[in-house]
Design a protein around this motif. Structure first.
Motif, short mmCIF file in Angstrom:
data_model
loop_
_atom_site.label_atom_id
_atom_site.label_comp_id
_atom_site.label_asym_id
_atom_site.label_seq_id
_atom_site.Cartn_x
_atom_site.Cartn_y
_atom_site.Cartn_z
N SER A 151 -6.29 -1.05 14.24
CA SER A 151 -4.94 -1.46 13.85
C SER A 151 -4.50 -0.68 12.62
CB SER A 151 -4.92 -2.95 13.50
OG SER A 151 -5.17 -3.73 14.64
N ARG A 152 -3.21 -0.46 12.55
CA ARG A 152 -2.60 0.07 11.33
C ARG A 152 -2.26 -1.15 10.47
NH1 ARG A 152 -3.50 4.45 9.35
NH2 ARG A 152 -3.12 5.50 11.31
N ILE A 153 -2.57 -1.09 9.18
CA ILE A 153 -2.37 -2.24 8.31
C ILE A 153 -1.63 -1.85 7.03
CG2 ILE A 153 -4.36 -3.55 9.14
CD1 ILE A 153 -5.93 -2.49 6.69
N GLU A 154 -1.08 -2.86 6.39
CA GLU A 154 -0.43 -2.71 5.09
C GLU A 154 -1.00 -3.81 4.19
OE1 GLU A 154 1.83 -0.50 3.40
OE2 GLU A 154 3.74 -1.47 3.78
N HIS A 155 -1.36 -3.45 2.98
CA HIS A 155 -1.88 -4.41 2.01
C HIS A 155 -0.76 -4.86 1.08
CE1 HIS A 155 -5.31 -1.71 2.98
NE2 HIS A 155 -6.00 -2.84 2.99
N GLU A 156 -0.79 -6.12 0.72
CA GLU A 156 0.03 -6.62 -0.39
C GLU A 156 -0.90 -6.60 -1.59
OE1 GLU A 156 3.20 -7.79 -2.49
OE2 GLU A 156 3.31 -7.47 -0.33
N ARG A 160 -1.09 -6.70 9.81
CA ARG A 160 -1.15 -5.70 10.88
C ARG A 160 0.26 -5.22 11.15
NH1 ARG A 160 -0.70 -4.81 16.38
NH2 ARG A 160 -2.37 -3.56 17.27
N THR A 161 0.44 -3.90 11.13
CA THR A 161 1.77 -3.34 11.37
C THR A 161 1.88 -2.64 12.72
OG1 THR A 161 1.21 -1.28 10.22
CG2 THR A 161 2.22 -3.05 8.90
N GLY A 162 0.76 -2.49 13.41
CA GLY A 162 0.79 -1.84 14.72
C GLY A 162 -0.57 -1.30 15.09
N LEU A 208 -7.43 4.30 4.72
CA LEU A 208 -7.24 3.05 3.97
C LEU A 208 -6.39 2.06 4.74
CD1 LEU A 208 -7.53 1.37 1.35
CD2 LEU A 208 -5.55 2.62 0.46
N THR A 209 -5.47 2.57 5.53
CA THR A 209 -4.54 1.69 6.25
C THR A 209 -4.88 1.58 7.73
OG1 THR A 209 -3.00 3.52 6.57
CG2 THR A 209 -2.65 2.12 4.62
N LYS A 210 -6.17 1.66 8.03
CA LYS A 210 -6.64 1.54 9.41
C LYS A 210 -7.89 0.66 9.41
CE LYS A 210 -6.80 5.52 11.47
NZ LYS A 210 -7.32 6.82 11.96
N CYS A 211 -7.99 -0.24 10.39
CA CYS A 211 -9.18 -1.08 10.48
C CYS A 211 -9.39 -1.57 11.91
CB CYS A 211 -9.09 -2.27 9.53
SG CYS A 211 -7.91 -3.55 10.02
N GLY A 212 -10.58 -2.09 12.15
CA GLY A 212 -10.90 -2.70 13.43
C GLY A 212 -10.48 -4.16 13.46
N SER A 213 -10.60 -4.78 14.62
CA SER A 213 -10.11 -6.14 14.80
C SER A 213 -10.90 -7.18 13.99
CB SER A 213 -10.13 -6.51 16.28
OG SER A 213 -11.44 -6.38 16.80
N MET A 214 -12.19 -6.97 13.80
CA MET A 214 -13.00 -7.93 13.05
C MET A 214 -12.52 -8.03 11.59
SD MET A 214 -17.14 -8.26 12.76
CE MET A 214 -17.39 -6.78 11.80
N THR A 222 0.83 -1.21 0.00
CA THR A 222 0.00 0.00 0.00
C THR A 222 0.86 1.26 0.00
OG1 THR A 222 -1.48 -1.25 1.45
CG2 THR A 222 -2.00 1.06 1.11
N SER A 223 1.90 1.26 0.81
CA SER A 223 2.75 2.44 0.95
C SER A 223 3.55 2.75 -0.31
CB SER A 223 3.70 2.25 2.13
OG SER A 223 4.50 1.10 1.93
N GLU A 224 3.65 1.80 -1.24
CA GLU A 224 4.41 2.01 -2.47
C GLU A 224 3.55 2.55 -3.62
OE1 GLU A 224 7.42 -1.73 -1.60
OE2 GLU A 224 5.77 -1.98 -3.01
N VAL A 225 2.25 2.60 -3.42
CA VAL A 225 1.34 3.04 -4.47
C VAL A 225 1.01 4.51 -4.28
CG1 VAL A 225 -0.96 2.74 -5.48
CG2 VAL A 225 0.32 0.74 -4.68
N ASP A 226 1.04 5.26 -5.35
CA ASP A 226 0.67 6.66 -5.33
C ASP A 226 -0.81 6.77 -5.70
OD1 ASP A 226 0.80 9.43 -5.20
OD2 ASP A 226 1.51 9.63 -7.27
N PHE A 227 -1.67 6.40 -4.74
CA PHE A 227 -3.11 6.44 -4.96
C PHE A 227 -3.57 7.86 -5.23
CE2 PHE A 227 -2.79 2.69 -2.13
CZ PHE A 227 -3.49 1.76 -2.89
#
Length: 154
Positions: A83-88, A63-65, A30-36, A3-8
């Motif tokens: 959670s902070r997340i990263e997508h592949e 999950r990155t943190g 986009l890079t934030k979500c709940g536990s479910m 996700t961090s490599e894409v210039d959305f």
């Protein structure tokens, strides 16, 4: 790619594998979500489409943190932790506004319970929502027009 490599070009619209539609105004949401979301792998296979029609498939979510402070007003009021997340991501062919509108229409038809207050008057509400989709002139305007939700609370 991550996700961090894409210039959305925001906003970004997302279609999950169960034909639900989501939206994000910026990279933070986009890079934030709940536990479910993580537990149920709700974003796996989802397609992301940015305001320019560029498209990616979510291959995995990591999950990155923690997103936000441990003690916050929202947490004290009972909001679920985020959670902070990263997508592949896998890049896909771009799509047109017409294609995105067709997918949004299909999403509304697949989940009418998300788009109306109850059984009474549902048909009229759904017709109005479908007309709203037909009336957008940009992919990005779907976010505001439909009032799309993020995964922050889920």
């Amino acid at each position: 790619m991550k996700t961090s490599e894409v210039d959305f070009r925001f906003p970004v619209i997302g279609f999950t594998t169960d034909e639900d539609i989501w939206g994000w105004p910026d990279l933070d949401t986009l890079t934030k979500c709940g536990s479910m979301t993580l537990k149920d792998r709700m974003q796996d296979g989802m397609e992301l489409i940015d305001a320019d029609g560029r498209r990616w498939r979510v291959l995995s979510v990591t999950r990155t943190g923690r997103a936000g402070p441990l003690l916050s007003l929202a947490r004290l009021l009972g909001a679920p932790p985020q959670s902070r997340i990263e997508h592949e991501l896998e890049a896909l062919e771009p799509v047109s506004l017409k294609e995105v509108q067709a997918r949004a229409r299909a999403s509304i038809k697949a989940h009418p319970e998300f788009w109306s207050e109850g059984e009474e008057g549902r048909d009229a509400e759904l017709r109005n929502r479908l007309a709203d989709v037909d009336g957008v002139t940009t992919i990005g305007s779907l976010l505001e027009t439909l009032g799309l939700d993020t995964f922050e609370s889920y």
